[in-house]
Design an enzyme around this catalytic site. Structure first.
Site, PDB file in Angstrom:
ATOM      1  CG  ASP A   1      -1.709   1.233   1.440  1.00 23.17           C
ATOM      2  OD1 ASP A   1      -1.647   2.119   0.566  1.00 23.17           O
ATOM      3  OD2 ASP A   1      -2.412   1.335   2.463  1.00 23.17           O
TER       4      ASP A   1
ATOM      5  CE  LYS B   1      -1.817   6.873  -3.423  1.00 24.10           C
ATOM      6  NZ  LYS B   1      -2.335   5.998  -2.355  1.00 24.10           N
TER       7      LYS B   1
ATOM      8  CD  GLU C   1      -5.160   3.605  -2.603  1.00 25.32           C
ATOM      9  OE1 GLU C   1      -6.065   4.383  -2.223  1.00 25.32           O
ATOM     10  OE2 GLU C   1      -3.999   3.994  -2.858  1.00 25.32           O
TER      11      GLU C   1
ATOM     12  CG  ASP D   1      -9.397   5.265   1.817  1.00 23.74           C
ATOM     13  OD1 ASP D   1      -8.992   5.764   2.886  1.00 23.74           O
ATOM     14  OD2 ASP D   1      -8.634   4.771   0.971  1.00 23.74           O
TER      15      ASP D   1
END
Ligand code: AMP
Length: 649
Positions: free
Chosen positions: A52, A116, A216, A240
């Site tokens: 992850d 990211k 994800e 999330d």
């Protein structure tokens, strides 16, 4: 893209069964028997890890060889999370994770976080958020991909992410006492092609063969065992809420295939907002103004840390008591919920939007999965359960759930989960040649078959009547190191200025493994199609060698790609600046023309070197020189156009 008109050539076809056969042989020949020293057990397959790669934290998980359950890899201190932070210290010393995090406040210019957010992004994409980054993100007014400047060196987000992945790889090898070379990496469901490719490249640069990029929310569902039955059809909402981002994804699983129906969210909403709200609440109680907090960074930092501690504690207690500089600070769950409510409400609004986009009603949702550290906040749980009207999947650690799911996917790819159907996949990436002999991947290796992808290109020269399209297969960055599958010409493009034609190249790998390439100029409708056999002439050893080569040469390949891209960008900037100066000579000061020409000369000289940082610096210099007068001329043009016109609204 070259404009040479060459005779049409096509490759000979092979049996359509070859693809499946090839995958089977490839797997057999790659199988190795090893001993896992950590567990003492024999390993039939090399360990494939699930990663992850998060905005704030990253972690690695595997399927435990004995319990067959997914587990995250933890160091002796029990810590599984590696902060996604990189620090560039003196004498080229680079640290990653907790060590790097220590420098966030003291050395903001050379401590990189949230990489990211920059993956696969152009300067224009991140312009509005530039104040968020405390380090230097090069803000050039162009479509090129962003770079981060630390000292005299320019880093791509791919290189930066590869530092994090290298650290994760080293950690995993240390814990497992075995080399780790294969991985599955997760990305947000909304990541586009460029962002996925960037993640893949980062893995490769870190010495990892990235077997698959997984969404994800898909990974999170797999961690809860959803989608592991081939006869199952389910609609799942994955909520999330992390530290700085919120994503809601609606997925449909049918017979083991995950389809993303919609995604929504806010890339600047998360637990950090709760911390900020508490900090403000307490500062008001302490009578501290914003100016005082700005002037006293230590107090501000201490307050923020205490606020996060309070928030975390209030997930399991109803009152928090702490102190700062001898002053007692109290926060009850009720007070916290009042502060957090506006943010939680915003997440629920995103859920509503996602449901609307998926054209579903609440009763269509079968399962709700909770991901991200901030879903521990009871108010978030309560609001989500109320909105979807059902119990939540929240029994797993929300920080670990994505990595655990990635490990489940890795295990399926390793062939250990025999009950689960493995889809046929493309063994090597498929793409076309672009400027400078670079490989532009349209369908990455390991994409499931059938697979479809398309991208738009344009011409390089005014009045260019045709385009040569060369199709390649392989993992290297330069087409010369890959295998050419076919080449054809799209001809008959009507005369247009460079950059105006829109040529869409689409790749379709059909169920038989045949690649159909189509090129179409969208403005005129001119088109050309060919069929290719992607596996033509390759043995399993050759496929394996090509994969290994891509890892062995990753460093030099990515360096070469960065150099070619910098050279291409330099050429484009030289061309446009030359044209601009020629056209607007009368509006420019002699001094401006001279300094521009000198800077262009310098850039042209640097272009032939192999130092991409020097080229990049020369591009920056030329941009800095031309920006003020380009803006001045633009303002002038606008005011001339507006003269004599009245604004009615
Ligand atoms: P992630 O980005 O998924 O790692 O989530 C990190 C966020 O989760 C940070 O804002 C943390 O403060 C928050 N977090 C971690 N533990 C808790 C907790 N027990 N209660 C509330 N928030 C938490």
């Amino acid at each position: 893209m070259g404009c040479l008109v060459q005779p049409f050539s096509l490759f000979v076809n092979q049996s359509s069964h070859e693809l499946l056969f090839l995958l089977f042989v490839q797997k057999k020949s790659m199988a190795k028997i090893g001993i896992n020293i950590a567990t003492g057990s024999l390993q039939q397959q090399e360990m494939i890890v699930g990663i992850d790669l998060g905005t704030t934290n990253s972690l690695v998980a595997i399927i435990h060889p004995e319990s067959r359950k997914p587990v995250v890899l933890k160091e002796h201190d029990g810590n599984a999370l590696v902060p996604s932070v990189i620090h560039f210290g003196e004498a080229g010393l680079v640290s990653v994770g907790d060590e790097a995090k220590k420098y966030l406040v003291a050395e903001p210019h050379n401590t990189i976080f949230s990489v990211k957010r920059l993956m696969g992004k152009s300067y224009n994409d991140v312009r509005d958020y530039s104040s968020f980054f405390t380090y230097k993100v090069i803000d050039d007014n162009s479509e090129s991909l962003v770079k981060v400047q630390v000292g005299d060196t320019f880093y791509s987000p791919i290189e930066l992410s590869s530092y994090i992945l290298k650290e994760l790889k080293a950690r995993a090898e240390h814990i497992l006492k075995t080399p780790v070379t294969k991985a599955v990496i997760t990305v947000p469901a909304y990541f586009n092609d460029a962002q996925r490719q960037a993640t893949r490249d980062a893995g490769r640069l870190a010495g990892l063969d990235v077997l698959r990029i997984v969404n994800e929310p898909t990974a999170a569902s797999l961690a809860y065992g959803l989608g592991l039955r081939n006869d199952e059809t389910k609609t799942i909402a994955v909520y999330d809420l992390g530290g700085g981002t919120f994503d809601i994804s609606v997925l449909r699983i049918t017979g083991g295939i995950f389809e993303v129906l919609s995604t929504n969210g806010d890339t600047y909403l998360g637990g950090d907002d709760f911390d900020r709200a508490i900090t403000q609440y307490w500062s008001a109680k302490l009578g501290l103004t914003d100016e005082e907090l700005n002037a006293n960074k230590n107090i501000a930092q201490e307050l923020r840390l205490l606020a996060e501690e309070a928030k975390k504690q209030l997930s399991s207690t109803i009152e928090f008591k702490g102190s700062i500089a001898g002053e007692e600070l109290v926060l009850t769950r009720e007070e916290f919920e009042k502060l957090a409510k506006p943010f939680v409400d915003r997440t629920i609004q995103c859920c509503k939007n996602a449901m609307q986009d998926a054209q579903l009603s609440i009763t269509d949702i079968d399962e709700v999965v909770m991901v991200g550290g901030s879903t521990r906040v009871p108010l978030a749980k309560k609001s989500v359960a109320e909105f979807f009207g059902r119990a939540l999947h929240d029994s797993l650690n929300p920080d670990e759930v994505v990595a655990l799911g990635a490990a489940v996917q890795a295990d399926i790819l390793a062939g250990n989960n025999k009950d689960f159907l493995l889809l046929d996949i493309t063994p090597l990436s498929l793409g076309i040649e672009t400027m400078g002999g670079l490989m532009d991947v349209l369908i990455p290796r390991n994409s499931k078959i059938p697979s479809k992808a398309g991208r738009q290109y344009t011409t390089q020269k005014d009045g260019q009547p045709g385009m040569r399209i060369s199709v390649y297969q392989g993992e290297r960055d330069l087409v010369k190191d890959n295998r050419k599958l076919a080449e054809f010409n799209l001809t008959g493009i009507p005369g247009m200025p460079a950059g105006l034609p829109k040529v869409e190249i689409s790749f379709l790998v059909n169920a038989d493994g045949i690649l159909v390439v189509k090129a179409k100029e969208l403005r005129s409708g001119v088109e050309q199609t060919i069929e290719v056999k992607p596996q033509y002439g390759l043995t399993d050893e050759e496929v394996e060698k090509m994969l290994l080569d891509s890892i062995t040469h990753a460093k030099e390949d990515i360096k070469t790609r960065a150099l070619v891209e910098a050279q291409t960008e330099a050429q484009q900037i030289l061309d446009t600046t030359r044209l601009f100066v020629e056209k607007n000579k009368t509006f420019l000061l002699q001094e401006e023309i001279e300094i521009t020409e000198a800077s262009m000369k310098d850039l042209a000289q640097k272009m032939s070197s192999t130092d991409k940082d020097a080229i990049q610096a020369a591009i920056e210099k030329l941009n800095d020189i031309s920006r003020p007068y380009a803006e001045r001329l633009m303002d002038h043009a606008i005011s001339t156009a507006m003269k004599g016109k009245s604004i009615t609204e």
